[in-house]
Scaffold this active site. Structure first.
Site, PDB file in Angstrom:
ATOM      1  N   THR A 118       1.306  12.131   1.887  1.00 26.70           N
ATOM      2  CA  THR A 118      -0.110  12.813   2.086  1.00 26.70           C
ATOM      3  C   THR A 118      -0.069  12.980   3.741  1.00 26.70           C
ATOM      4  O   THR A 118       0.703  13.676   4.313  1.00 26.70           O
ATOM      5  CB  THR A 118      -1.282  12.693   1.512  1.00 26.70           C
ATOM      6  OG1 THR A 118      -1.437  11.414   1.786  1.00 26.70           O
ATOM      7  CG2 THR A 118      -1.188  13.072  -0.181  1.00 26.70           C
ATOM      8  N   LYS A 125       3.019   5.641  -1.713  1.00 26.28           N
ATOM      9  CA  LYS A 125       2.262   6.475  -0.882  1.00 26.28           C
ATOM     10  C   LYS A 125       0.731   5.963  -0.537  1.00 26.28           C
ATOM     11  O   LYS A 125       0.250   5.252  -1.222  1.00 26.28           O
ATOM     12  CB  LYS A 125       2.242   7.736  -1.041  1.00 26.28           C
ATOM     13  CG  LYS A 125       1.179   8.029  -2.329  1.00 26.28           C
ATOM     14  CD  LYS A 125      -0.089   8.518  -2.050  1.00 26.28           C
ATOM     15  CE  LYS A 125      -0.280   9.105  -0.663  1.00 26.28           C
ATOM     16  NZ  LYS A 125      -1.884   9.304  -0.622  1.00 26.28           N
ATOM     17  N   THR A 177      -5.717   8.308  -1.643  1.00 26.39           N
ATOM     18  CA  THR A 177      -5.120   7.436  -2.732  1.00 26.39           C
ATOM     19  C   THR A 177      -3.764   6.828  -2.417  1.00 26.39           C
ATOM     20  O   THR A 177      -2.978   7.196  -1.534  1.00 26.39           O
ATOM     21  CB  THR A 177      -4.728   8.286  -3.788  1.00 26.39           C
ATOM     22  OG1 THR A 177      -5.798   9.250  -4.270  1.00 26.39           O
ATOM     23  CG2 THR A 177      -4.665   7.437  -4.955  1.00 26.39           C
ATOM     24  N   GLU A 208      -3.867   5.460   9.047  1.00 26.37           N
ATOM     25  CA  GLU A 208      -4.616   6.435   9.834  1.00 26.37           C
ATOM     26  C   GLU A 208      -5.165   5.928  11.010  1.00 26.37           C
ATOM     27  O   GLU A 208      -6.197   5.268  10.875  1.00 26.37           O
ATOM     28  CB  GLU A 208      -5.218   7.423   8.981  1.00 26.37           C
ATOM     29  CG  GLU A 208      -4.416   8.365   8.377  1.00 26.37           C
ATOM     30  CD  GLU A 208      -5.094   9.239   7.581  1.00 26.37           C
ATOM     31  OE1 GLU A 208      -6.480   9.433   7.786  1.00 26.37           O
ATOM     32  OE2 GLU A 208      -4.572   9.909   6.520  1.00 26.37           O
ATOM     33  N   ASN A 258     -10.568  11.784  10.163  1.00 24.82           N
ATOM     34  CA  ASN A 258     -11.214  11.809   9.229  1.00 24.82           C
ATOM     35  C   ASN A 258     -12.559  12.554   9.244  1.00 24.82           C
ATOM     36  O   ASN A 258     -13.356  12.673   8.393  1.00 24.82           O
ATOM     37  CB  ASN A 258     -11.626  10.469   8.523  1.00 24.82           C
ATOM     38  CG  ASN A 258     -10.497   9.633   8.163  1.00 24.82           C
ATOM     39  OD1 ASN A 258     -10.061   9.887   7.046  1.00 24.82           O
ATOM     40  ND2 ASN A 258     -10.034   8.471   8.813  1.00 24.82           N
ATOM     41  N   SER A 275     -11.952  19.664   4.331  1.00 29.45           N
ATOM     42  CA  SER A 275     -11.335  19.429   2.703  1.00 29.45           C
ATOM     43  C   SER A 275     -12.014  20.503   2.003  1.00 29.45           C
ATOM     44  O   SER A 275     -13.016  21.028   2.353  1.00 29.45           O
ATOM     45  CB  SER A 275     -11.957  18.106   2.415  1.00 29.45           C
ATOM     46  OG  SER A 275     -13.167  17.872   2.179  1.00 29.45           O
TER      47      SER A 275
END
Lengths: 383, 383
Positions: A146, A168, A179, A259, A378, A383
């Protein structure tokens, strides 16, 4: 080589059109036998995605013929329709492969609260099945990415048998809680109850101690499949250690790809009265935002370590605590220790040792620093 | 008017030279009586600063004649010498005022792990004592600031009596865990055990539910002093409510001044089976870094709310959860609810309601968003 390093497995990874940008988004891993024993561990979050609820049922049977994984959508908080979609996906894989749907595990990753585009996913299963190959492990690993910047694979080979896997996850930092998914395969002959024990032992001290931002996904899944194709039954300890090594390696890869992170922080708790104490203290340190900011600023701020320890129920006396940062004991007996200017924090890896001086148990938790990039990735994400 | 709004109190705030920049850094609050009953609550961090250890002993006597507070140094993790310094500070105040040292509470705030410059602090006590005034409340409130951008005071007046107070703290976000310090005063006639009950009841639902970054200080202190100067004994409920109002007002001021924050987030949990459940869920939501980033990005990401709820032990069924953000029920029955595009997040205050649909208990936790400025202020700071 990933999930196809062990004999008895084929895999594929394709772009089914689930992701709008056209990147690979559907992976299929098939156990070609002769055995199909399996074990799985899942998120302990009580809000579980539909594929987790489904796969938990599959694993109760102890046998998995195939795993289908999609990125581009978590299928979490999607209600009865979401569960029907997961079920339909498993049925489609079963139909194409000529197996039973109850032996098909399903994993999803991506945004929460959005239904999957089944009109793209189901035809994608047929496309992926047509491309299954003993060399398909890498493509499968790529298709489950992702926000990952790299795909993650690991292989350990022993006397005549192999444990391999793919993962992942961007250190559980991914937007939308996208996830951690892991599929491990082995050609060793191992029954499902033994797989289960080896997997739980391994995840307990590896993935469970990777705590990048303290946020727990609705979709986390780790599966271990045995084909028995090597026709070798390994010694349990040797097998468990191989599984642990692969899990440890993949866990490290998750942390390094977290990240927005600029530091990988190893929090090692020593001198604890119990392993539970060591884990509790390690997690409290690893989750302290103020400390994570200080490490980002290359500031060996041991006061924030002590303050984090002080919030736990672990056995310790405040005036016996010691803290080392990158080898310098900056805090001794709860107060000022060696000169903090001696601490070199230029490198990506930072090693914090917290000595509780209360026993001989230890635990290590890995985390990352807290950065403006983390906030940006983030918060800017729609989203 | 701060701590001198109630009759029977004098205060002063001066620059003693503890802070290198020359800003005010020493405050003195004196109870001139006729009564001197007091109560206090302190950090539950097990690593407690020297002034907390001292003041806890002082409060056991139920009487406080004076409070001396310094900014510019937390005197935490400073070993036996740090405790001696706190003791010497109390002795100095006692000597200057002609009281007993065991009735002098001490509060410190600033960096952890650094000894206070006693050669500046002790003369500063004399200077402050010489400037004590019934109008000194505001100067005292200014002298306890660290990274605070504004000083915080609050006053509630009832029939013939008053509760006033001052607070410092940037939402517990301050570098070096620079602490929340609060001093409340009243001229009502109230015994120390009643003060204690009113203070604990008030802090439990106010300061304890301000959870800006989940980090707990080594120095947090809230003191309530009664002079009895108004010669009025208030009804308990009325008095407790006045104390609660002042605490609530000061707590709100802390949140609004939180370092680096751009949003004040009210997390209201309703439909809980117990108040403990409501608080646990509220805290879990308030401490979720991914959600705090999303709010910063003005993204009504309800999936992150559900994921945070899922990590708790509270009573709930995942498919009965409801979430409203700024009045829009974006999640209903654990899945997609009203159109998230209807959520207006332009303003500083954000209101999240999490309905557990498991009972009738509620709790509200206040927090802030997670921003690049927070990271900057807490990483660029050299401690």
């Amino acid at each position: 080589m990933s999930v196809t390093a062990a004999k008895g497995f084929t895999a594929a990874g394709i772009a089914a059109g689930i992701k709008e940008n056209g990147n690979p988004d559907l992976a299929l891993v098939v156990n070609t036998g002769p055995r199909r024993a399996a074990a799985g561990v899942f998120t302990s979050n009580r809000v579980k995605a539909a594929p987790v609820l489904w796969s938990e049922q599959v694993l109760k049977g102890g046998q998995v013929s195939a795993v289908v994984l999609n990125s581009g959508g978590a299928n979490a908080c999607t209600g009865p329709k979401g569960f029907q979609d997961t079920h339909a996906t498993a049925e489609k894989v079963a139909e194409v492969l000529g197996r039973g749907a109850i032996e098909v595990a399903v994993c999803s990753t991506g945004l929460i609260g959005v239904l999957l585009p089944m009109d793209k996913l189901l035809p994608g299963v047929e496309t992926a099945a047509a491309q299954l190959s003993e060399h398909g492990g890498e493509k499968a690993a790529i298709a489950i990415k992702t926000t990952d910047t790299v795909h993650k694979t690991s292989v350990v080979t022993r006397n005549g048998w192999t444990v391999g896997g793919m993962a992942k996850g961007a250190g559980m930092l991914a937007p939308g809680l996208a996830t951690m998914l892991v599929v491990l395969t082995t050609d060793a002959v191992v029954d499902s109850d033994v797989l289960d024990k080896a997997l739980r032992d391994a995840t307990r001290t590896t993935f469970d101690r990777v705590d990048s931002d303290g946020c727990m996904s609705t979709n986390d899944t780790v599966l271990l499949l045995s084909s028995g194709s090597a026709d070798v039954t390994p010694d349990y300890e040797e097998f468990a250690e191989a599984v642990r090594q692969v899990c440890d390696d993949l866990g490290q890869q998750l942390i390094r790809d977290a990240e927005g992170a600029s530091k990988d922080i190893k929090v090692e708790v020593v001198g604890a009265a119990s392993e539970d104490d060591a884990v509790e203290v390690g997690r409290s340190i690893a989750r302290n935002n103020l400390l994570k900011c200080a490490i980002h600023g290359e500031d060996p701020n041991w006061g924030r370590v002590l303050s984090a320890i002080g919030t736990t129920k672990a056995v310790f006396e405040p005036d016996r605590l010691n803290v080392a940062i990158n080898g310098v004991w900056v805090c001794k007996n709860g107060g000022v220790g060696e000169d903090r200017d001696k601490v070199d924090m230029r490198y990506r890896e930072v090693h914090i040792v917290a000595d509780l001086a209360a026993g001989s148990e230890t635990a290590t938790i890995w985390t990352n620093d807290l950065t403006a990039d983390y906030v940006h990735e983030n918060s800017a994400y729609s989203s």
